[in-house]
Scaffold this motif. Sequence first.
Motif, PDB file in Angstrom:
ATOM      1  N   VAL A  57       0.890  -1.258  -0.033  1.00 26.50           N
ATOM      2  CA  VAL A  57       0.062   0.171  -0.023  1.00 26.50           C
ATOM      3  C   VAL A  57       0.991   1.306   0.064  1.00 26.50           C
ATOM      4  O   VAL A  57       1.711   1.445   0.719  1.00 26.50           O
ATOM      5  N   GLY A  58       0.473   2.182  -0.875  1.00 29.68           N
ATOM      6  CA  GLY A  58       1.149   3.441  -0.983  1.00 29.68           C
ATOM      7  C   GLY A  58       1.151   4.480   0.374  1.00 29.68           C
ATOM      8  O   GLY A  58       0.362   3.934   1.267  1.00 29.68           O
ATOM      9  N   PHE A  75     -12.348   0.714   2.543  1.00 35.03           N
ATOM     10  CA  PHE A  75     -13.659   0.381   1.538  1.00 35.03           C
ATOM     11  C   PHE A  75     -13.097   0.289   0.320  1.00 35.03           C
ATOM     12  O   PHE A  75     -11.928   1.179  -0.180  1.00 35.03           O
ATOM     13  N   LEU A  76     -13.634  -0.320  -0.670  1.00 31.64           N
ATOM     14  CA  LEU A  76     -13.294  -0.053  -2.025  1.00 31.64           C
ATOM     15  C   LEU A  76     -14.575   0.453  -2.750  1.00 31.64           C
ATOM     16  O   LEU A  76     -15.949   0.301  -2.502  1.00 31.64           O
ATOM     17  N   GLN A  77     -14.160   1.265  -4.012  1.00 31.62           N
ATOM     18  CA  GLN A  77     -15.462   1.693  -4.687  1.00 31.62           C
ATOM     19  C   GLN A  77     -15.905   0.731  -5.495  1.00 31.62           C
ATOM     20  O   GLN A  77     -15.575  -0.374  -5.842  1.00 31.62           O
ATOM     21  N   PRO A  78     -17.293   1.004  -5.767  1.00 30.52           N
ATOM     22  CA  PRO A  78     -18.184  -0.163  -6.584  1.00 30.52           C
ATOM     23  C   PRO A  78     -17.208  -0.497  -7.708  1.00 30.52           C
ATOM     24  O   PRO A  78     -16.749   0.176  -8.713  1.00 30.52           O
ATOM     25  N   GLY A  79     -17.282  -1.975  -7.838  1.00 32.11           N
ATOM     26  CA  GLY A  79     -16.621  -2.355  -9.246  1.00 32.11           C
ATOM     27  C   GLY A  79     -15.116  -2.472  -9.014  1.00 32.11           C
ATOM     28  O   GLY A  79     -14.448  -2.901  -9.859  1.00 32.11           O
ATOM     29  N   VAL A  88      -7.690   1.876  -2.736  1.00 31.64           N
ATOM     30  CA  VAL A  88      -8.648   1.550  -1.628  1.00 31.64           C
ATOM     31  C   VAL A  88      -8.580   3.039  -0.798  1.00 31.64           C
ATOM     32  O   VAL A  88      -7.922   3.691  -0.624  1.00 31.64           O
ATOM     33  N   GLY A  89     -10.046   2.981  -0.434  1.00 30.90           N
ATOM     34  CA  GLY A  89     -10.306   4.157   0.332  1.00 30.90           C
ATOM     35  C   GLY A  89     -10.117   3.768   1.817  1.00 30.90           C
ATOM     36  O   GLY A  89     -10.544   2.652   2.400  1.00 30.90           O
ATOM     37  N   VAL A  90      -9.978   5.034   2.437  1.00 29.19           N
ATOM     38  CA  VAL A  90     -10.064   4.830   3.975  1.00 29.19           C
ATOM     39  C   VAL A  90     -11.016   6.215   4.657  1.00 29.19           C
ATOM     40  O   VAL A  90     -10.571   7.201   4.033  1.00 29.19           O
ATOM     41  N   TYR A 100      -7.763   8.223  -0.322  1.00 30.92           N
ATOM     42  CA  TYR A 100      -7.586   7.159  -1.390  1.00 30.92           C
ATOM     43  C   TYR A 100      -6.112   6.871  -1.330  1.00 30.92           C
ATOM     44  O   TYR A 100      -5.328   7.998  -1.407  1.00 30.92           O
ATOM     45  N   LEU A 101      -5.715   5.565  -1.347  1.00 24.38           N
ATOM     46  CA  LEU A 101      -4.282   5.317  -1.260  1.00 24.38           C
ATOM     47  C   LEU A 101      -4.317   4.249  -2.573  1.00 24.38           C
ATOM     48  O   LEU A 101      -5.158   3.402  -2.800  1.00 24.38           O
ATOM     49  N   GLN A 102      -3.165   4.358  -3.071  1.00 28.41           N
ATOM     50  CA  GLN A 102      -2.793   3.189  -4.283  1.00 28.41           C
ATOM     51  C   GLN A 102      -2.265   2.011  -3.684  1.00 28.41           C
ATOM     52  O   GLN A 102      -1.546   2.156  -2.652  1.00 28.41           O
ATOM     53  N   ALA A 103      -2.678   0.726  -4.206  1.00 33.28           N
ATOM     54  CA  ALA A 103      -2.102  -0.301  -3.874  1.00 33.28           C
ATOM     55  C   ALA A 103      -1.723  -1.393  -4.864  1.00 33.28           C
ATOM     56  O   ALA A 103      -2.353  -1.151  -5.853  1.00 33.28           O
TER      57      ALA A 103
END
Length: 233
Positions: A57-58, A75-79, A88-90, A100-103
């Motif tokens: 995770v970035g 959480f994840l955005q829909p889709g 991935v969102g926190v 939001y973080l890049q992973a």
Amino acid sequence: MKQQFAAFALLALAIGGAQAQQAPTAQRQKPEAVRSVAEQFLKTQSAGLPGQVTVKVGGVDPRLSLPACPAPEAFLQPGARPWGKTTVGVRCNAPAWSLYLQAQVSVVADYVAAAVPLAQGQPVDQGQLVLVKADIAAMPNGIITDMAQAIGRTPTVSLPAGTALRTDTLRSQQVIKQGQAVRLVSRGSNFSVSSEAKAINNASDGQVVQVRTQSGTVVSGLARNGGMVEIVL
């Protein structure tokens, strides 16, 4: 006396200023805690995937200054997929904020590939298949990881050797054909009734098929091997 009072006043201002500077720091959300929440979330989401899973995770943008959150949740955005290159969102409900973080979630596992060219419409046997190890999270959806999922099925198009097999490139063999005489079996909790019928459409094992009974009634059931159509009551 006046000098002592002035000195105490300056000391009080200095202490107060230091505390004022430290208070916001104590109330800010720790970036590493946010990153840890996102990492654990992705590990949980990918726990059922085959193979060796690695989650990276970035970091959180150091310029952000968020209020401390007692219970941040990921959480994840829909889709969005919880593997491969993803976001991935926190978020925090109180105080309210989100980021939001890049992973990158890698899943190194075996997948099934064609060992030889596979002809369209011809059933696949085990000798035509080979297992290849790679990061399946970076591959398209539907990659087959178990040979049993491919054996006996037929390619929808001709496939060259080395092709990674996907569920959407293989079709199950038809076990019921249009116009075929079938055995219609109706099952209940304590009984089973069998009768003769005729199939109205083609179907693979487990697919819904419509049949016409000897009385002319059209009913739907599940196609099974051996020319049987099952109705569960």
